[in-house]
Design an enzyme around this catalytic site. Structure first.
Site, PDB file in Angstrom:
ATOM      1  N   VAL A 158     -20.440  25.186  39.388  1.00 26.10           N
ATOM      2  CA  VAL A 158     -21.529  25.197  38.779  1.00 26.10           C
ATOM      3  C   VAL A 158     -22.150  23.998  38.255  1.00 26.10           C
ATOM      4  CG1 VAL A 158     -22.610  26.351  36.284  1.00 26.10           C
ATOM      5  CG2 VAL A 158     -20.867  27.425  37.548  1.00 26.10           C
ATOM      6  N   ILE A 186     -14.714  18.689  39.817  1.00 26.60           N
ATOM      7  CA  ILE A 186     -13.533  19.718  40.325  1.00 26.60           C
ATOM      8  C   ILE A 186     -13.175  20.650  39.182  1.00 26.60           C
ATOM      9  CG2 ILE A 186     -13.063  18.486  42.492  1.00 26.60           C
ATOM     10  CD1 ILE A 186     -10.370  17.677  40.969  1.00 26.60           C
ATOM     11  N   HIS A 238     -44.155  46.324  32.616  1.00 26.79           N
ATOM     12  CA  HIS A 238     -44.578  45.987  33.968  1.00 26.79           C
ATOM     13  C   HIS A 238     -45.812  45.194  33.661  1.00 26.79           C
ATOM     14  CE1 HIS A 238     -46.461  46.220  37.847  1.00 26.79           C
ATOM     15  NE2 HIS A 238     -47.659  46.516  37.466  1.00 26.79           N
TER      16      HIS A 238
END
Ligand code: FAD
Length: 459
Positions: free
Chosen positions: A180, A263, A437
């Site tokens: 990430v 890491i 919507h």
């Protein structure tokens, strides 16, 4: 009741405020700045930088939307970093205000437990203060992992801590670790003009995430000329005057101005006096806690990056609130971890919760998936954000056990599916809700309907 909170990150400062709101006398001890990694070196600074990425991207696409921006788009890198610093410092100020308003005593200094009830705080000017408390919440967080073979010097070989404060855009970077943090920082730098190479030991970037999701992000990285080397690791690092040479396990050789090591992170408990207080560590070096977040010392609790849960700000905060309830209310609350949302703020954004297909397959659990591509949505077409999809996973009883979203606003949309996973709702229950919507969230509804072969807008 007097409670000390050691560490003022999102776990610690929220726990301190929550405890004060419940009427406890609280002292928050922080050696650096409140907000911890999250506000000063993590979540917020990276998102402030990625906001500059987004503005850049929008400016580049403006003509497609009928908006003409005259002249070249240029980057003022120092201004981007200055803006990032301003965002962090204004949030830090906000926390100080909240601490004060809630009557939390703030001690700026390094805290060491002398025994299970006593903490010595050494302030920046060298003066010492001793605090006696009934309970302590340990929240001392984490630091980047950087094994000796990388020859970390904070100058040519760096971590996220250093890159976030650099005021000049680096010309070239070899970034080790496609997780990430690596993906967010890597994409930001590449857009600003850095020649970026990401080296990931595992077969895909974002190795813990859904394979299809990782592929979608990799496609975008490729478009942005980010080089990705997967399934390969670092064998040798040579630090030179103005560059770093790297030999990979495959024998391939690379050279760049900087080597950025991303890491992972490890808990930071050095100097906290765990032994003197009777607080034990696990074999993995995390603070050992029981299901109520209580350490091996009965009046000391531990939360956040130092314990064996996901290293995320929202996990630290939640654990802080639970520790406070257990201490003050005797609540016997246990954290649950089957629905922890994980978000990546790249372009496209990535968000996932619960189990992935790969995890379920490994455990031999039968499952069903429903998917829907954003390109089938009116809102996605209208806003020009058609890349990406939603994938929902349900078990044989139609109970939602996991989900992934890749695309614009994925991180904000995930919460519907986080709640569904947390509350063990069925795909039918959630899919029967009316979704507004036109919104990007209609893709969630369509993916839920697709689980039953009923997605209207999927061919
Ligand atoms: P920390 O935030 O690390 O805070 C611990 C604090 O304790 C520090 O301020 C430290 O100075 C202090 N301290 C340590 N020892 C002592 C002592 N003895 N005395 C006094 N003070 C002490 N998470 C997310 O959820 N979302 C994201 O988008 C995200 N992005 C990230 C990006 C980057 C680049 C990085 C590095 C991390 C990111 N994280 C993100 C992870 C997140 O920052 C951590 O999970 C979170 O900050 C952990 O909170 P914490 O309270 O446990 O510890």
């Amino acid at each position: 009741m007097k409670i000390a909170v050691l560490g003022g990150g999102p776990g610690g400062y929220e726990a301190a405020i929550a405890a004060a709101k419940k009427g406890a006398e609280v002292v928050l001890i922080e050696k650096d700045k409140v907000g911890g990694t999250c506000l000063n070196r993590g979540c917020i600074p990276t998102k402030a930088l990625l906001a500059s990425y987004e503005v850049y991207e929008t400016a580049e696409e403006a003509a497609d939307f009928g908006i003409n921006i005259s002249g070249d788009i240029t980057v003022d890198y120092a201004a981007i970093i200055a803006r990032k610093n301003k965002v962090s410092s204004s949030l830090v100020k906000g926390i100080h205000y909240l601490l004060e308003k809630n009557g939390v005593q703030y001690l700026n200094g390094f805290g060491t437990m002398l025994d299970k009830n006593t903490i010595e705080v050494v302030k920046e000017d060298g003066t010492k203060e001793t605090v006696t408390v009934d309970y302590t919440i340990l929240a001392t967080g984490s630091v980047p992992i950087c094994p000796g073979m990388f020859h970390y010097d904070g100058k040519r070989v760096i971590t996220s801590d250093e890159i976030l404060d650099m005021t000049e855009c680096p010309k070239s970077v070899i970034l080790v670790g496609g997780g990430v943090i690596g993906c967010e920082i890597g994409q930001f730098l590449a857009k600003m003009g850095t020649e970026m190479t990401i080296v990931e030991m595992l077969p895909q970037i974002l190795p813990t995430m859904d394979e299809d999701v990782a592929k979608q992000l990799a496609r975008q990285f490729k478009k942005e000329k980010i080089k990705m080397i997967t399934g390969d690791g670092i064998a040798e690092v040579t630090v030179k005057d103005a560059s770093v040479a790297v030999k990979l396990q495959s024998g391939k050789e690379l050279e760049a101005d900087y080597l950025l090591v991303a890491i992972g992170r490890m808990p930071f408990t050095k100097g906290a006096g765990l032994e003197a207080a009777g607080v034990e560590l696990t074999e993995r070096g995390r603070v050992k806690v029981n299901e109520y977040l209580q350490t091996t010392a009965d009046n000391i609790y531990a939360i956040g990056d130092i314990i064996d849960s996901a290293m995320l700000a929202h996990v630290a905060s939640k654990e802080g609130l639970i520790a406070v309830s257990n201490i003050i209310d005797g609540a016997k609350e246990k954290p649950t971890y089957h629905a922890v949302p994980g978000c990546v703020y790249t372009n496209p954004e990535v968000a996932s919760v619960g189990a992935t297909e790969a995890e379920l397959t490994k455990k031999g659990i039968h499952y069903h998936t429903g998917t829907f591509d954003f390109k089938g949505l009116g809102k996605a077409q209208a806003s020009g954000k058609i890349a990406g999809f939603v994938k929902v996973i349900a078990d044989d009883n139609d109970v939602i056990v996991g989900a992934s979203i890749v695309g614009a606003h994925a991180t904000d949309m995930l919460q519907v599916l986080t709640m569904a996973t947390q509350l063990k709702m069925t795909a039918k229950e959630v899919g029967d809700c009316i979704f507004p919507h036109p919104t990007m969230s209609e893709a969630i509804m369509e993916a839920l309907h697709d689980l039953h072969g009923q997605s209207i807008h999927k061919a």
